[in-house]
Write an enzyme that holds these catalytic residues in place. Structure first.
Site, PDB file in Angstrom:
ATOM      1  N   LYS A   9       0.818  -1.217   0.000  1.00  8.79           N
ATOM      2  CA  LYS A   9       0.000   0.000   0.000  1.00  8.79           C
ATOM      3  C   LYS A   9       0.856   1.274   0.000  1.00  8.79           C
ATOM      4  O   LYS A   9       0.436   2.299  -0.533  1.00  8.79           O
ATOM      5  CB  LYS A   9      -0.938   0.019   1.206  1.00  8.79           C
ATOM      6  N   ASP A  34      -9.649   3.323   2.402  1.00  8.31           N
ATOM      7  CA  ASP A  34      -9.778   2.674   3.714  1.00  8.31           C
ATOM      8  C   ASP A  34     -10.528   3.559   4.720  1.00  8.31           C
ATOM      9  O   ASP A  34     -11.354   3.065   5.495  1.00  8.31           O
ATOM     10  CB  ASP A  34      -8.396   2.321   4.281  1.00  8.31           C
ATOM     11  N   GLY A  59      -0.647   1.140   9.479  1.00 10.00           N
ATOM     12  CA  GLY A  59      -1.225   1.741   8.280  1.00 10.00           C
ATOM     13  C   GLY A  59      -2.726   1.970   8.394  1.00 10.00           C
ATOM     14  O   GLY A  59      -3.244   3.017   7.986  1.00 10.00           O
ATOM     15  N   THR A  75       4.444   0.291  20.419  1.00  5.93           N
ATOM     16  CA  THR A  75       5.660   1.049  20.106  1.00  5.93           C
ATOM     17  C   THR A  75       5.286   2.529  20.090  1.00  5.93           C
ATOM     18  O   THR A  75       4.713   3.038  19.125  1.00  5.93           O
ATOM     19  CB  THR A  75       6.206   0.629  18.730  1.00  5.93           C
TER      20      THR A  75
HETATM   21  P1  ATR Z   1      -1.783  -2.353   9.611  1.00  6.37           P
HETATM   22  O1  ATR Z   1      -1.106  -1.667   8.480  1.00  6.37           O
HETATM   23  O2  ATR Z   1      -2.821  -3.356   9.175  1.00  6.37           O
HETATM   24  O3  ATR Z   1      -2.326  -1.419  10.637  1.00  6.37           O
HETATM   25  P2  ATR Z   1       0.673  -2.893  11.019  1.00  6.37           P
HETATM   26  O4  ATR Z   1       1.272  -1.689  10.449  1.00  6.37           O
HETATM   27  O5  ATR Z   1       1.479  -4.133  11.087  1.00  6.37           O
HETATM   28  O6  ATR Z   1      -0.669  -3.297  10.276  1.00  6.37           O
HETATM   29  O7  ATR Z   1       0.126  -2.528  12.477  1.00  6.37           O
HETATM   30  C1  ATR Z   1      -0.242  -3.482  13.383  1.00  6.37           C
HETATM   31  C2  ATR Z   1      -0.620  -2.803  14.698  1.00  6.37           C
HETATM   32  O8  ATR Z   1      -0.889  -3.812  15.670  1.00  6.37           O
HETATM   33  C3  ATR Z   1       0.503  -1.941  15.272  1.00  6.37           C
HETATM   34  O9  ATR Z   1      -0.063  -0.841  15.950  1.00  6.37           O
HETATM   35  C4  ATR Z   1       1.185  -2.914  16.241  1.00  6.37           C
HETATM   36  O10 ATR Z   1       1.910  -2.299  17.274  1.00  6.37           O
HETATM   37  P3  ATR Z   1       3.470  -1.932  17.055  1.00  6.37           P
HETATM   38  O11 ATR Z   1       3.489  -0.662  16.283  1.00  6.37           O
HETATM   39  O12 ATR Z   1       4.030  -1.806  18.413  1.00  6.37           O
HETATM   40  O13 ATR Z   1       4.076  -3.094  16.271  1.00  6.37           O
HETATM   41  C5  ATR Z   1      -0.028  -3.612  16.806  1.00  6.37           C
HETATM   42  N1  ATR Z   1       0.317  -4.891  17.413  1.00  6.37           N
HETATM   43  C6  ATR Z   1       0.626  -6.044  16.798  1.00  6.37           C
HETATM   44  N2  ATR Z   1       0.878  -7.025  17.700  1.00  6.37           N
HETATM   45  C7  ATR Z   1       0.726  -6.455  18.935  1.00  6.37           C
HETATM   46  C8  ATR Z   1       0.840  -6.938  20.275  1.00  6.37           C
HETATM   47  N3  ATR Z   1       1.174  -8.214  20.555  1.00  6.37           N
HETATM   48  N4  ATR Z   1       0.616  -6.068  21.297  1.00  6.37           N
HETATM   49  C9  ATR Z   1       0.285  -4.784  21.047  1.00  6.37           C
HETATM   50  N5  ATR Z   1       0.141  -4.274  19.798  1.00  6.37           N
HETATM   51  C10 ATR Z   1       0.378  -5.098  18.761  1.00  6.37           C
END
Ligand code: ATR
Length: 275
Positions: free
Chosen positions: A68, A105, A134, A157
């Protein structure tokens, strides 16, 4: 080759995508001669694949993970909302071969909430967002556009949430992931944009105690449809809207542009995609 208009979804992996089912259902329902397929493409092949599609009868494409963001560099014209989000999910190929890129989206997110919670008023109070990936970016742009007075983000994060605040300004604030439950106090709209709660992923463990029963709550995870987060919110008495509708609604603008008819998102559409 037929003259049938064709569209596709590009990504990697792509076999799990529901978009072919969705668009094929609409083509069938509206008796439109057209085709919509899934194309698995590697990063190296993304540009040549895109450039080759128009000659094969393709009039447009959806783009999904992980392209994307990277697809933006191949676009000749980009909508303001895609520029603001920094990512595109809907491409239209012009007759001269130029690529027009949009991001639907945020539209899908808003349309889903408006359909699932017709009395929801985004302006009525703060929005609390879990996650800063994203999807979160697209949702924040859409909520800010709709006049949400304050947007609070919590992300595991923290730096990623801070980056969103830097991009989207004064209305956005950040709380620590370990304090995420606190942002729910007074929130009018609550959104999970993380992958927590998805089948096979970790559970969503943030306490919802501080959340008002008046909050409208939604999740972008749609497998399962009723995530533990949505179940907990609905057990509290909140109105909840599942994430499948966002996926269905984000497909509407592309289908209309490519095939000339604005498709409906209703129970029959949901049933077709879930079948
Ligand atoms: P998308 O583009 O679909 O939003 P992504 O960029 O991979 O996918 O984002 C995933 C989100 O889920 C992020 O906010 C991620 O947190 P981090 O930025 O810290 O990676 C969150 N996420 C994934 N696994 C997690 C977990 N075990 N605990 C807390 N947050 C999690």
């Amino acid at each position: 080759m037929t003259n049938m208009p064709r569209a596709a979804v590009l990504g990697n992996p792509i076999s799990h995508s529901l978009s072919p089912k969705l668009h094929s259902y609409w083509l069938n329902r509206y008796e439109i001669a057209g085709e919509y397929t899934a194309i698995k493409v590697t990063e190296d092949a993304l540009e040549t694949t895109l450039r080759d599609l128009p000659a094969q009868g393709f009039i447009g494409a959806n783009v999904t993970l992980p392209y994307k963001v990277s697809v933006m560099q191949f676009a000749d014209q980009i909508t303001d909302r895609a520029t603001l989000i920094g990512a595109a999910n809907t491409l239209t190929f012009k007759e001269d071969g130029r690529i027009f890129a949009d991001n639907t989206d945020g539209y899908g997110f808003m349309a889903n909430l408006q359909q699932g919670a017709p009395d929801w008023d985004p302006k009525a109070g703060p929005a609390a967002i879990f996650g800063a990936g994203g999807a979160s970016r697209a949702i924040i742009v859409a909520l800010a556009d709709a006049g949400v007075p304050e947007i609070i983000i919590a992300n595991r994060t923290r730096a990623k949430a801070e980056a969103l605040r830097a991009d989207f300004g004064a209305r956005v604030s950040v709380v620590d992931w370990v304090q995420a439950d606190k942002m729910l106090d007074g929130a009018n709209t609550v959104v999970n944009t993380t992958s927590l709660g998805m089948a096979g992923a970790h559970d969503f463990k943030v306490s919802l105690d501080a959340m008002s029963t008046k909050a409208v709550v939604t999740d972008i995870v749609y497998n399962p449809l009723r995530t533990p987060f949505l179940k907990a919110a609905s057990d509290k008495g909140c109105i909840t809207v599942d994430g499948l509708g966002m996926l269905l609604h984000q497909g509407v603008p592309g289908f209309e542009r490519w095939f000339g008819r604005r498709p409906e998102v209703d129970d029959a559409t949901r049933a077709a995609v879930l079948s």
